[in-house]
Design a protein around this motif. Structure first.
Motif, PDB file in Angstrom:
ATOM      1  N   ARG A  91      -6.296   2.558  -7.267  1.00 19.89           N
ATOM      2  CA  ARG A  91      -5.892   4.015  -6.532  1.00 19.89           C
ATOM      3  C   ARG A  91      -6.783   4.051  -4.853  1.00 19.89           C
ATOM      4  N   SER A  92      -7.787   3.260  -5.138  1.00 20.73           N
ATOM      5  CA  SER A  92      -8.667   3.285  -3.813  1.00 20.73           C
ATOM      6  C   SER A  92      -8.065   2.545  -2.966  1.00 20.73           C
ATOM      7  N   ALA A 104      -5.212   4.500  -1.532  1.00 21.89           N
ATOM      8  CA  ALA A 104      -6.186   5.468  -0.496  1.00 21.89           C
ATOM      9  C   ALA A 104      -6.312   4.775   0.670  1.00 21.89           C
ATOM     10  N   TRP A 114      -6.248  14.273   2.682  1.00 18.59           N
ATOM     11  CA  TRP A 114      -6.910  14.454   1.215  1.00 18.59           C
ATOM     12  C   TRP A 114      -5.302  14.663   0.634  1.00 18.59           C
ATOM     13  N   LEU A 115      -4.534  15.804   0.909  1.00 22.71           N
ATOM     14  CA  LEU A 115      -3.433  15.929   0.230  1.00 22.71           C
ATOM     15  C   LEU A 115      -2.443  14.928   0.114  1.00 22.71           C
ATOM     16  N   ARG A 151      -3.772  12.153  -2.155  1.00 26.13           N
ATOM     17  CA  ARG A 151      -3.528  12.289  -3.504  1.00 26.13           C
ATOM     18  C   ARG A 151      -2.219  12.225  -3.943  1.00 26.13           C
ATOM     19  N   GLU A 152      -1.224  12.530  -3.012  1.00 24.76           N
ATOM     20  CA  GLU A 152       0.098  12.213  -3.456  1.00 24.76           C
ATOM     21  C   GLU A 152       0.556  10.815  -3.407  1.00 24.76           C
ATOM     22  N   THR A 209      -1.621   8.413  -4.316  1.00 19.19           N
ATOM     23  CA  THR A 209      -2.170   7.850  -5.449  1.00 19.19           C
ATOM     24  C   THR A 209      -1.647   8.052  -6.654  1.00 19.19           C
ATOM     25  N   ARG A 210      -0.608   8.867  -6.541  1.00 18.51           N
ATOM     26  CA  ARG A 210       0.163   9.401  -7.866  1.00 18.51           C
ATOM     27  C   ARG A 210       1.706   8.767  -7.834  1.00 18.51           C
TER      28      ARG A 210
END
Lengths: 106, 905
Positions: free
Chosen positions: B823-824, B827, B887-888, B891-892, B894-895
């Protein structure tokens, strides 16, 4: 149906008319409520001609009297038909309205 | 009337398409004229209404005719507006280029209406930028740019005293006369004083009166509309009393009667003959509320009168330029020195020409220009955001453009369409922006401490509206052009390709735009930061006394005057007694003034040293207990006691700055000084008391302003103050715990002494200090608001770019995740898209800030324009906001589920 259209058709239903005559007749018909300003009047006349509900009279057909340069308009059968449909629609609405009001009073 | 109606209607008819105009134009015009004529028979109002209604009808119908689909069918079933084709209808044939653009506008309008969220966001964003800009412009225009309301204003100038460090508006009466007589470059000169006089003995109604020299109206170039101007004869004392009344007064009191000349008007009980009436709208900006009546000044110039009370306005002769004026002023200056050697001393300051701006507007202009520049930057960012929005929308419409291209629209055509969209957005934003500007101007004027010069005429005038329209046009076209660039460059094929892949090509432009936004934000944030730092610095200054728990008030005058209370000293004594008796009061004293409030300054010489004297030492007359009340430390010697009365030896306290200057290294105690003596001569005989002994030295106090170093100060006991300087003192009160109840207790005590139910004003010293920095607070607040708006807009921009990047690279991210990326990693990948432009912008912005902030220098204090701490804080702020805005989307990202993102479209 748009208000200007309704009243123009109504006005032409009785007889053929020219521009400013329609304006005065409509004012009388609506008790001064509906004022057809020149742009709306002639613009609507053009639209109605496009739709085929009214037509413009040729010089030969134009009756005598009135300014010689005025354009005369006459209602078409389709226009009459549309007018009648509109009146009936509005009648139906009025009937429902009267029934409801009558019920409330009781 | 009918010709006007005809012409106006013909112009309004231009709104309609050519076919209708050609066919029915004459009939419509005739009908309109007839309607208006008929309405005229009823009343003028009806005619005006009919006129307006008819024109409005034409304009509205014109718009309708151009926007509605030209229905080629004559079907009976589509009774209402008909169907709208999903794609553009064929453009009207046989029409020149202009209607081609109109056609694009029509289509663009429909497109905008169909995406309400985009349109709303874009219009609001632009409107904010335009509104702020227009608001500032209307203030700048009203206060700084507008020429004075004089005839040929470029020929009217002030003549002022040059102090070297600045200019003083007013000159001495005798200089005014001398220069008026001897100067060769002035066609006419004038001076004035304003006062209020009772215009009606019964009602006590006061009128604002301008006492003017006889050439006054000549200088301002606004001759009377009725009657005559003053003559030299009117300006001679003893000649018959005359007056020129203002236009409003003429209408309200004399009913606009043309026979008003020769009638009389009573001022302060004296009847004056009316000889003239001023033109409507007469206004003297230097005296905003004056001008009900003008009366002759009858100035008697006494060379012994050194008071600088008289502003001097002059009208230059035609064709005279600045160099000639300067030379002439110097010549007269020399003549003056020769003619009046007894009046010429070291302080013989020359007269120079000065503008109203310099003298009355001054530093306010600086602040306004800075704020104006700031709003310009905000507008820039708003445009960048909207351009980004349009680009984003454009990339999702690639398919639509491709189809249009297939139907025959060239690149230029598509570009023109996009520009049309920009123009429409600009137009809507202009209207909304003007409304916002109206509110903004009111808020600005309300927040500004004090009043802005000429603020009464600030408003929506044609210049301001024109500016707004120009701003909207430029921003609209700019946004449109930026957005159209990809279409222009790449062409149709590329557009098709992009719509398949999701359009990565346009990302670069958006990132560049974001970098610009970030840079601009940084510049503004640095500016705001510097202004805030200035405020903090000033507030942190030690004023030299204890601010907390200190109250100030004016000594209340008994309703029968001071005498009814037994004299000024008696009243003061009794008031102080009662105040000191209050339990919450620790100490109370009286003084000629308190710190940060205007006080006297006076020349002081050192006894026995013929060459040591200075012209302006701060002078304070104080009661006993002053130092204790204020909390000013006594460094050496003693303070005043009750024994220091009128008959006792004259004593004084001086501050440390004084001792450092004149008795360096010594204590200063026991030295003698001569108050009121300058260059061997006392300025008035009353001051000659044989010198005054220094009995103590006190700490320095910032008497003038927190930003001004402590001046050399001398304090004398109130009982020994020179009679000519004695005036009602102010009170200072130190409270024990500084609660609000104390202020009202003090107020009650004072109200008991005051006459006629007056409510005495009691202020805390904290308030006084806060007021003294009101301007700096205003600057910091406004700049911070604008910088905040810029930052928020930039945050939106960052969000847009990053989320756009995520959408573009869905597949790529999916692949990486499927291949095992954590994930990182994802990101970091996504954030890089946003962070790189932001960091680039930060670098550019810091560079720009370092260069531009010198324009702020006049507004700063105690802070360098290149203050590194401020820049560091700004960098951190921007980084934090960038992280938050990303951020938003991160987050999206990483999903993202590889299974779904890798499916074919």
């Amino acid at each position: 149906m748009k208000k200007p259209w309704f009243f123009i058709l109504l006005s032409l239903a009785s007889r053929d008319r020219y521009g400013s005559d329609i304006q005065e007749d409509v004012r009388a018909l609506s008790d001064g409520d509906v004022r057809l300003w020149p742009a709306t009047l002639y613009g609507s006349l053009e639209e109605l001609v496009e739709h085929g509900w009214i037509r413009e009279l040729d010089d030969a057909e134009a009756p005598a009297g009135g300014a010689s340069r005025s354009r005369w308009y006459a209602i078409q059968p389709e226009g009459r038909e549309a007018l009648r449909a509109e009146v009936e629609r509005s009648d139906a609405v009025n009937r429902v309205a009267r029934r409801r009001l009558g019920r409330e009073r009781a | 009337m009918s010709r006007l109606a005809r012409r106006s209607y013909r112009m309004a008819l231009l709104a309609l398409p050519e076919p209708i105009r050609a066919k029915h134009g004459d009939a419509m015009t005739a009908l309109f004229v007839r309607d208006v004529a008929r309405a005229r028979e009823r009343s003028r109002v009806a005619a005006a209404l009919a006129f307006a209604a008819g024109l409005w009808d034409a304009l509205r119908r014109g718009l309708y005719e151009r926007v509605r689909p030209a229905s080629a069918t004559r079907s009976a079933d589509s009774a209402s507006t008909g169907h709208e084709p999903a794609h553009a209808p064929a453009p009207p044939s046989g029409e020149p280029f202009m209607s081609g653009l109109l056609y694009d506008v029509r289509f663009a309008l429909r497109g905008l209406v169909r995406s309400p969220r985009f349109t709303l966001l874009a219009v609001v964003t632009l409107a904010l930028g335009i509104g702020a800009n227009v608001a500032l412009f209307s203030v700048v225009h009203g206060v700084v740019l507008r020429p004075l309301p004089f005839g040929e204003p470029e020929r009217v100038t002030h003549v002022a005293l040059d102090y070297g460090a600045g200019t003083s508006v007013s000159v001495q009466a005798y200089r005014f006369e001398f220069w008026s007589e001897r100067s060769r470059v002035f066609e006419s000169t004038a001076t004035w004083a304003h006062t209020s006089m009772i215009g009606n003995e019964e009602t006590g109604e006061r009128l604002a009166v301008l006492r003017v020299s006889h050439e006054f109206l000549e200088v301002v170039g606004r001759p009377p509309v009725l009657g005559r101007d003053f003559t030299a004869g009117d300006d001679v004392p003893g000649s018959p009393e005359v007056a020129i009344i203002g236009h409003d007064l003429w209408r309200t009191r004399f009913g606009g009667d043309p026979g008003v000349l020769g009638r009389s008007i009573e001022l302060e009980g004296t009847p004056r003959t009316i000889v003239g009436v001023l033109p409507a709208g007469f206004d003297l900006p230097q005296e905003p509320d004056a001008g009900d009546v003008l009366v002759p000044l009858r100035l008697v110039a006494d060379p012994a009168d050194e008071a600088e009370n008289w502003p001097m306005l002059a009208r230059l002769r035609e064709g005279v330029d600045r160099t000639a004026v300067r030379a002439d002023l110097e010549r007269v200056h020399a003549e003056f020195a020769a003619a009046h050697p007894e009046l010429v001393d070291d302080d013989n300051r020359p007269l120079v020409i000065a503008s109203y701006q310099e003298l009355y507007v001054g530093s306010v202009a600086d602040v306004l220009w800075v704020l104006m520049a700031a709003t310009g930057l905000v507008l820039l960012i708003a445009c960048a955001n909207v351009a980004a929005l349009v680009l984003a929308r454009g990339s999702s419409r690639g398919g639509e453009f491709a189809v249009r291209a297939a139907l025959g629209a060239g690149r230029g055509r598509i570009a023109r369409h996009i520009v049309a969209e920009g123009l429409l957005l600009g137009g809507a934003a202009c209207v909304l922006g003007l409304a916002l500007a109206g509110i903004g101007v009111d808020a600005l004027l309300g927040l500004y401490p004090g009043t802005l010069p000429r603020a009464d005429r600030i408003g929506m005038n044609p210049g301001v509206v024109l500016y707004a329209v120009a701003a909207a046009l430029v921003t609209g076209t700019g946004c449109g052009l930026i957005a159209a660039m990809p279409a222009l460059r790449a062409g149709v094929a590329a557009a098709l390709r992009e719509s398949e892949r999701g359009g990565t090509g346009r990302g670069g432009l958006r990132r560049l735009v974001l970098a610009v936004e970030a840079a601009v934000s940084v510049v503004m944030l640095v500016g705001a930061g510097l202004l805030v730092a200035t405020l903090v610095e000033i507030r942190g200054v030690d004023p030299g006394f204890d601010v907390e728990g200190l109250l100030t008030a004016e000594l209340p005058m008994p309703s029968g005057g001071w005498e009814s209370g037994g004299g000024l000293a008696q009243v003061e004594e009794r008031v102080l007694e009662e105040l000191r008796a209050l339990p919450a009061v620790a100490a109370a004293a009286a003084a000629s003034t308190y710190p940060l409030r205007r006080g006297w300054n006076i020349p002081v010489s050192i006894a026995g040293r013929a060459d040591q004297y200075e012209g302006a030492v701060e002078w304070r007359s104080v009661s006993t207990g002053y130092l204790e009340t204020l909390g000013v430390p006594l460094l050496r010697g003693r303070t005043f006691t009750r024994a220091d009365t009128e008959g006792a030896p004259h004593v004084a306290l001086v501050n440390e700055a004084f001792v450092e200057r004149y008795f360096p290294g010594e204590s200063g105690i026991g030295q003698r000084i001569e108050i009121g003596r300058y260059d061997g001569r006392y300025i008035a005989p009353e001051f000659d008391v044989g010198g005054v002994e220094i009995i103590g030295v006190v700490g320095d106090v910032r008497e003038i302003d927190l930003t001004v170093d402590p001046r050399r100060t001398v304090l004398v006991p109130a009982a020994q103050a020179t009679p000519m300087l004695q005036a009602p003192p102010v009170l200072v009160v130190r409270t024990r715990d500084g609660g609000a109840g104390v202020a009202s207790a003090v107020r009650t005590v004072l109200a008991g002494f005051a006459g006629g139910g007056a409510s005495p004003e009691v202020r805390t010293m904290t308030e006084v200090i806060a007021d003294s920095v009101a301007e700096e607070r205003f600057n910091a607040l406004l700049m911070a608001i604008l910088a905040g708006v810029a930052l928020v807009l930039t945050a939106f921009g960052i969000y847009g770019v990053v989320s756009y990047g995520v959408r573009q690279r869905r597949r790529e991210i999916g692949i990486r995740v499927a291949l095992g990326a954590g994930r990182s990693t994802v990101a970091r990948l996504v954030m890089k898209q946003g962070m790189v432009p932001v960091l680039l912008g930060l670098a550019i912005g810091v560079g720009g800030a370092l260069g531009l902030t010198r324009f702020l220098e006049s507004l700063l204090w105690g802070v360098e324009p290149t203050d590194p701490l401020t820049i560091l804080v700004v960098a951190v702020q921007l980084a934090a906001v960038a992280a938050l805005a990303s951020w938003l989307p991160v987050r999206e990202a990483t999903r993202i589920d590889p299974n779904r993102s890798l499916r074919p479209e």
